[in-house]
Motif scaffolding. Sequence first.
Motif, mmCIF file in Angstrom:
data_model
loop_
_atom_site.group_PDB
_atom_site.id
_atom_site.type_symbol
_atom_site.label_atom_id
_atom_site.label_comp_id
_atom_site.label_asym_id
_atom_site.label_seq_id
_atom_site.Cartn_x
_atom_site.Cartn_y
_atom_site.Cartn_z
ATOM 1 N N GLY A 53 6.844 -1.689 7.478
ATOM 2 C CA GLY A 53 6.811 -0.430 6.742
ATOM 3 C C GLY A 53 7.548 -0.617 5.422
ATOM 4 N N ASP A 54 7.171 0.142 4.380
ATOM 5 C CA ASP A 54 7.671 -0.212 3.041
ATOM 6 C C ASP A 54 9.190 -0.115 2.891
ATOM 7 N N GLN A 55 9.829 0.840 3.556
ATOM 8 C CA GLN A 55 11.279 0.956 3.383
ATOM 9 C C GLN A 55 12.025 -0.139 4.126
ATOM 10 N N GLN A 56 11.480 -0.553 5.266
ATOM 11 C CA GLN A 56 12.076 -1.693 5.965
ATOM 12 C C GLN A 56 11.836 -2.967 5.150
ATOM 13 N N VAL A 86 -1.258 12.373 4.929
ATOM 14 C CA VAL A 86 -0.127 11.671 4.308
ATOM 15 C C VAL A 86 1.208 12.155 4.869
ATOM 16 N N TRP A 87 2.216 11.310 4.824
ATOM 17 C CA TRP A 87 3.547 11.607 5.381
ATOM 18 C C TRP A 87 4.111 12.913 4.851
ATOM 19 N N GLN A 88 3.777 13.280 3.597
ATOM 20 C CA GLN A 88 4.352 14.499 3.005
ATOM 21 C C GLN A 88 3.663 15.775 3.508
ATOM 22 N N GLN A 127 0.869 -1.185 0.000
ATOM 23 C CA GLN A 127 0.000 0.000 0.000
ATOM 24 C C GLN A 127 0.907 1.237 0.000
ATOM 25 N N GLY A 128 1.183 1.806 -1.183
ATOM 26 C CA GLY A 128 2.136 2.906 -1.308
ATOM 27 C C GLY A 128 1.484 4.276 -1.374
ATOM 28 N N THR A 129 2.307 5.306 -1.528
ATOM 29 C CA THR A 129 1.820 6.686 -1.534
ATOM 30 C C THR A 129 0.936 6.970 -2.754
ATOM 31 N N THR A 130 1.321 6.431 -3.907
ATOM 32 C CA THR A 130 0.532 6.738 -5.113
ATOM 33 C C THR A 130 -0.352 5.586 -5.552
ATOM 34 N N THR A 181 7.198 17.334 10.842
ATOM 35 C CA THR A 181 5.835 17.132 10.332
ATOM 36 C C THR A 181 5.660 15.722 9.757
ATOM 37 N N TYR A 182 6.770 15.105 9.371
ATOM 38 C CA TYR A 182 6.797 13.809 8.694
ATOM 39 C C TYR A 182 6.074 12.688 9.467
ATOM 40 N N PHE A 183 6.204 12.683 10.794
ATOM 41 C CA PHE A 183 5.802 11.514 11.580
ATOM 42 C C PHE A 183 4.346 11.603 12.049
ATOM 43 N N GLY A 243 11.971 6.253 -5.159
ATOM 44 C CA GLY A 243 10.584 6.345 -5.609
ATOM 45 C C GLY A 243 10.171 7.804 -5.626
ATOM 46 N N THR A 244 9.000 8.107 -5.056
ATOM 47 C CA THR A 244 8.546 9.485 -4.883
ATOM 48 C C THR A 244 9.631 10.268 -4.137
ATOM 49 N N GLY A 245 10.090 9.662 -3.045
ATOM 50 C CA GLY A 245 11.248 10.152 -2.290
ATOM 51 C C GLY A 245 12.299 9.051 -2.290
ATOM 52 N N ASN A 246 13.412 9.287 -1.604
ATOM 53 C CA ASN A 246 14.451 8.252 -1.479
ATOM 54 C C ASN A 246 14.618 7.883 -0.012
ATOM 55 N N PHE A 247 14.902 6.619 0.215
ATOM 56 C CA PHE A 247 15.050 6.155 1.587
ATOM 57 C C PHE A 247 16.216 5.174 1.639
ATOM 58 N N MET A 248 17.315 5.623 2.285
ATOM 59 C CA MET A 248 18.485 4.754 2.430
ATOM 60 C C MET A 248 18.480 4.188 3.844
ATOM 61 N N THR A 298 2.717 -4.463 3.465
ATOM 62 C CA THR A 298 3.701 -3.403 3.616
ATOM 63 C C THR A 298 3.026 -2.109 3.193
ATOM 64 N N ASN A 299 3.527 -0.989 3.685
ATOM 65 C CA ASN A 299 2.740 0.235 3.531
ATOM 66 C C ASN A 299 3.599 1.496 3.556
ATOM 67 N N GLN A 300 3.026 2.572 2.941
ATOM 68 C CA GLN A 300 3.582 3.909 3.128
ATOM 69 C C GLN A 300 3.542 4.159 4.644
ATOM 70 N N ARG A 301 4.645 4.625 5.185
ATOM 71 C CA ARG A 301 4.688 4.763 6.634
ATOM 72 C C ARG A 301 4.177 6.158 7.035
ATOM 73 N N GLU A 302 3.933 6.336 8.308
ATOM 74 C CA GLU A 302 3.560 7.627 8.926
ATOM 75 C C GLU A 302 2.145 8.113 8.575
ATOM 76 N N THR A 303 1.660 7.822 7.380
ATOM 77 C CA THR A 303 0.339 8.293 6.934
ATOM 78 C C THR A 303 -0.722 7.821 7.933
HETATM 79 O O1 LIG Z 1 5.001 4.812 -0.635
HETATM 80 P P1 LIG Z 1 6.423 5.231 -0.891
HETATM 81 O O2 LIG Z 1 7.201 4.197 -1.620
HETATM 82 O O3 LIG Z 1 6.482 6.602 -1.501
HETATM 83 O O4 LIG Z 1 7.169 5.313 0.559
HETATM 84 C C1 LIG Z 1 6.794 6.274 1.485
HETATM 85 C C2 LIG Z 1 7.580 6.131 2.778
HETATM 86 O O5 LIG Z 1 7.225 5.003 3.515
HETATM 87 C C3 LIG Z 1 7.397 7.364 3.606
HETATM 88 O O6 LIG Z 1 8.129 7.276 4.806
#
Ligand SMILES: O=P(O)(O)OC[C@H](O)CO
Length: 505
Positions: free
Chosen positions: A248-251, A101-103, A10-13, A133-135, A270-275, A79-84
């Motif tokens: 969470g999707d990045q984990q 949403v996280w953004q 379940q992602g952001t877009t 604001t992210y969390f 992706g929309t953003g980057n997560f290292m 797995t999912n967009q986190r924080e939203t």
């Molecule tokens: O749904 P994504 O791939 O843009 O990931 C969003 C992140 O989990 C935000 O922390």
Amino acid sequence: MADFVGAVDQGTTSTRFMIFDHGGNEVGRHQLEHQQILPRAGWVEHNPLEIWERTQTVIQTAMNAQGLAASDLAALGITNQRETTVVWNRRTGRPYYNAIVWQDTRTDRIASALERDGRGDVIRRKAGLPPATYFSGGKIQWILENVDGVREAAERGEAVFGNTDTWLLWNLTGGTEGGVHVTDPTNASRTMLMNLETLDWDDELLSFFGIPRAMLPQIRPSSDPRSYGSTAPHGPFTGPVPLTGDLGDQQAATVGQVCFAPGEAKNTYGTGNFMLLNTGTEIVRSKAGLLTTVCYQFGDDAPVYALEGSIAVTGSAVQWLRDQLKIISSAAQSEILARQVEDNGGVYFVPAFSGLFAPYWRSDARGAIVGLSRFNTDAHIARATLESICYQSRDVAEAMEQDSGVHLECLKVDGGVTVNDLCMQMQADILGVPVSRPVVAETTALGAAYAAGLAVGFWKNTDELRENWNESRRWQPQWAAEQRENGYARWKKAVQRTLDWVDVD
Ligand SMILES: O=P(O)(O)OC[C@H](O)CO
Ligand SMILES: Nc1ncnc2c1ncn2[C@@H]1O[C@H](COP(=O)(O)OP(=O)(O)O)[C@@H](O)[C@H]1O
């Protein structure tokens, strides 16, 4: 045992459902976008009911296309967009408000107020996060303060909170007919409410936001046969499927990239980057602007932690070239346009559209294109956009080295932007290390499937998962050291130009 494992991403877009076999190969998938609701500048919302409806459709469509029944799935992972943040009524099943949403930056005042009287340091120490604001914490507080009746309902235990994993798990397991209200430590570690050491909600942190404990889900291991129950009969499956994984999707992408040893890292574009860098069972507290987060907790094993560099705008800067500037007609065209020039022509683009996340955490920053002269064209802007993705990644890689002492020998990459060959070559040049992409690029869904499959014995252990990872492409650095360091020094100068632009107080 059944031959396959399913995963909902379940992602952001968009929301996708994927089916994998024992070799980690994709067997089927379906994906649907959902609406991005933008009521005001800086506000980003999703409709939770639309997300639940799309989730059911993608599951049914993918299962039907492969002629599979529920009994063909050994397990299901989420797995999912986190924080939203979703807050809903557990008696009626209706959300009180759209998902925030996280953004979304509407909580900037809540976040900056946390810094004033030392609470920010408590959040850093206990939750591993800088107030931002992210969390989720500030987003829950905003709903409690701005939506009629929610606070009273939350105190009665009727209004409940979840990220989209929790919302979907509750619906998949029966919703108002006894759905489970659960999450895992990777998602909980993105709220500013969970203590990293106890893996439980922390009363002092809850008090900072005025959040009643009764509205929070139970935190269960990310992979566990007992954690989440089974899918209910009225949902998208024809029979019960064990729900045994949640990440969470990045984990999840870190697990899908089999970064199971301390010192192993991946970067998702992706929309953003997560290292994320696996730091093992050690909680490494960042001094360099990274987040400390839970990487995964498998069954009764000790939790594994990670350092994370979250970048808000990377692939979405390419979308901006397409949708707002209209200098390209597709994301793929960014590569064709950027290849028309040999270098950036002195242009640097810092896409600080919603402030800067890691390692800066500056909500007062806004985007800037600097170094322009009359010589420059749209091709230089396209090139600077792709470089910005790579320079931002270098910023977080530097911070990681500072915090952990780990110097990356090779960067594992995945996500939508990694199909851009030029951008990946730039990444190798700007970092000065090789960049490697795996055959199965859908590492997020794969990681959720791995978590679910490990719990039921579909995969025996993480060594077996390592055997599934194969490289499809590698980019070697080509720039001389001098070119690399000159470019990076310019980038740092450009970042300085974006700071202190808006007044968040
Ligand atoms: O749904 P994504 O791939 O843009 O990931 C969003 C992140 O989990 C935000 O922390
Ligand atoms: N060829 C390309 N070059 C650069 N960016 C691309 C390319 N193809 C897709 N993208 C970017 O990748 C992002 C989508 O990647 P994806 O991994 O699906 O993201 P998410 O999971 O965040 O929705 C978009 O922001 C898009 O602009």
